[in-house]
Design an enzyme around this catalytic site. Structure first.
Site, short mmCIF file in Angstrom:
data_model
loop_
_atom_site.label_atom_id
_atom_site.label_comp_id
_atom_site.label_asym_id
_atom_site.label_seq_id
_atom_site.Cartn_x
_atom_site.Cartn_y
_atom_site.Cartn_z
N VAL A 26 40.56 39.24 42.01
CA VAL A 26 40.52 38.73 40.64
C VAL A 26 40.05 39.86 39.74
O VAL A 26 38.98 40.43 39.95
CB VAL A 26 39.59 37.52 40.51
CG1 VAL A 26 39.51 37.08 39.05
CG2 VAL A 26 40.07 36.37 41.38
N ALA A 71 35.80 43.04 38.17
CA ALA A 71 36.76 42.50 39.14
C ALA A 71 35.99 42.14 40.41
O ALA A 71 34.80 42.43 40.54
CB ALA A 71 37.84 43.52 39.46
N LYS A 72 36.67 41.51 41.35
CA LYS A 72 36.06 41.20 42.63
C LYS A 72 37.14 40.96 43.67
O LYS A 72 38.19 40.40 43.37
CB LYS A 72 35.19 39.94 42.54
CG LYS A 72 34.10 39.88 43.59
CD LYS A 72 32.99 40.88 43.27
CE LYS A 72 31.83 40.77 44.24
NZ LYS A 72 30.71 41.64 43.86
N GLY A 73 36.86 41.39 44.90
CA GLY A 73 37.72 41.08 46.03
C GLY A 73 37.00 40.15 46.98
O GLY A 73 35.77 40.20 47.10
N ASP A 108 29.77 44.29 49.53
CA ASP A 108 29.33 42.97 49.10
C ASP A 108 29.02 42.18 50.37
O ASP A 108 29.07 42.74 51.48
CB ASP A 108 30.39 42.29 48.23
CG ASP A 108 29.79 41.16 47.38
OD1 ASP A 108 29.77 40.01 47.86
OD2 ASP A 108 29.35 41.42 46.25
#
Length: 396
Positions: A26, A71-73, A108
């Protein structure tokens, strides 16, 4: 709280052809053509979770004045599964166009930095900050600076890149103690999660003279009202951040994992999973303040209920932003390999922001999240109104 529901710029769903695992990227916002945010892996990871995390990253970068978006995965897969590395590698390979040009990622939950760097090395990209490093005037020089900063040793035998996020959380806690005039030696803290973030926070709180009376890992809660031997406990962790119970001191009480929420401590630091504090358990919280070391640690309804009980929540996009902010200061050449410079800057910025959030809470009962979101939005609005005054991505 409208900003908590802002729509992202892009959502992407990936299915692993080998295991069937689902992955998500995202991108909430692009600034200077770049977005930053880590990659997590856990069984049960969802698109909505990754959206929340990407939104939080966008708020972190705006709050700390960084010239990048958020953003982030996320990957729905058990990081302890022996196939996890292959899943992560295929996920990153599929997202190579974004990783090459727009997305700077890092560790993360479930994905330590060394693991994602191994994946990037296999892809021929050397380091997970690749998209930013390749934009610098001298990529080789910038890569050396980043690697030196990440691998600088600090007291305790750890590396600067592994502890800086936890140090920032500890400074958020100390900022609260300062704002409310609590003596460090009389202040108590409970930490949920003893991995990179929680362990680092516990270490620096212990160093500052604050009593960490409880910590929790996946196996349960460890409690000692006189204060735990944090350096000793950290020595007992395995690769997954779990503490070897067979080697614990006899005076450490073993409690159920969820008991950490109800610990009789001044400060509660959820530093493990998202949504750890929710409507069903917020009533058990005895702390006077919550410091979000985990991303999206508190659900909106739980946060509202806590506020109604007089318990403020210092939001993740401030309290745990230290690792992200420091990484970009390092990339931009604003700090180097000397830990003292990094600690001083993060300590100064974190305590100033916590003081601002608590002043609005103390005077008008405005939630720290609301004040923080206003600060982030002011940064964005100022950049839009006066483009030449906006943060610019220039990497030396």
């Amino acid at each position: 709280m409208a900003a908590r529901n802002a729509e992202p710029l892009m959502r992407l769903i990936w299915t692993d052809p080998v295991t069937g695992a689902t992955g998500y990227l995202v991108v909430h916002s692009l600034v200077s053509g770049i977005a930053t945010g880590g990659t997590r892996m856990r069984a049960g990871c969802t698109m909505s979770e990754v959206e929340d995390l990407a939104r939080g990253m966008a708020n972190k970068t705006a709050t700390f004045g960084l010239p990048v978006g958020g953003a982030k995965g996320g990957i729905d897969f058990d990081p302890k599964d022996e196939r996890a590395f292959g899943v992560l590698e295929r996920f990153c390979a599929f997202l190579r166009p974004w990783i090459d040009n727009h997305w700077v990622t890092a560790e993360d939950l479930g994905v330590p930095q060394h693991l994602i760097d191994e994946v990037f090395a296999k892809l021929g990209l050397e380091q997970s900050y690749h998209a930013a490093i390749r934009r610098s005037a001298d990529p080789a020089h910038t890569l050396r600076r980043v690697q030196a900063g990440l691998s600088t040793p600090v007291p305790g035998g750890l590396l600067l890149g592994d502890v800086i996020g936890g140090y920032g959380v500890a400074q958020a806690c100390l900022g609260v103690a300062d704002a409310w005039e609590w003596a460090a030696e009389k202040t108590t803290v409970a930490v949920q999660g003893i991995g990179t973030m929680g362990g680092g926070a516990a270490w620096y709180l212990h160093e500052a003279g604050i009593k960490v009376v409880a910590v929790a890992d996946a196996a349960g809660t460890l409690y000692r009202p006189e204060g735990l031997d944090i350096p000793g406990l950290l020595e007992l962790r395995d690769a997954y951040g779990e503490i070897d119970r067979s080697r614990l001191p006899a005076d450490v009480r073993l409690l159920p994992r969820d008991e950490i929420v109800a610990t009789d401590a001044d400060i509660l630091v959820p530093a493990a999973i998202s949504y750890a504090l929710r409507a069903g358990n917020q009533g058990a919280v005895k702390a006077k303040v919550v410091i979000e070391a985990a991303n999206a640690a508190t659900t909106p309804d739980a946060e509202a209920a806590l506020a109604a009980r007089g318990i403020p929540v210092i939001p993740d996009f401030v309290a745990n932003a230290g690792a992200a902010a420091w990484a970009w200061w390092l990339l931009l050449g604003q700090v180097g390999a000397d830990p003292a410079d990094s600690f001083l800057r993060l300590r100064t910025e974190m305590r100033a922001k916590v003081a601002l959030l608590l002043s609005s809470w103390n005077l008008d009962r405005i939630s720290p999240r609301t004040t923080g979101l206003r600060l982030a939005e002011t940064t964005r609005s100022d950049a839009a109104a006066v483009p030449e005054a906006a943060p610019v991505l220039v990497i030396p």
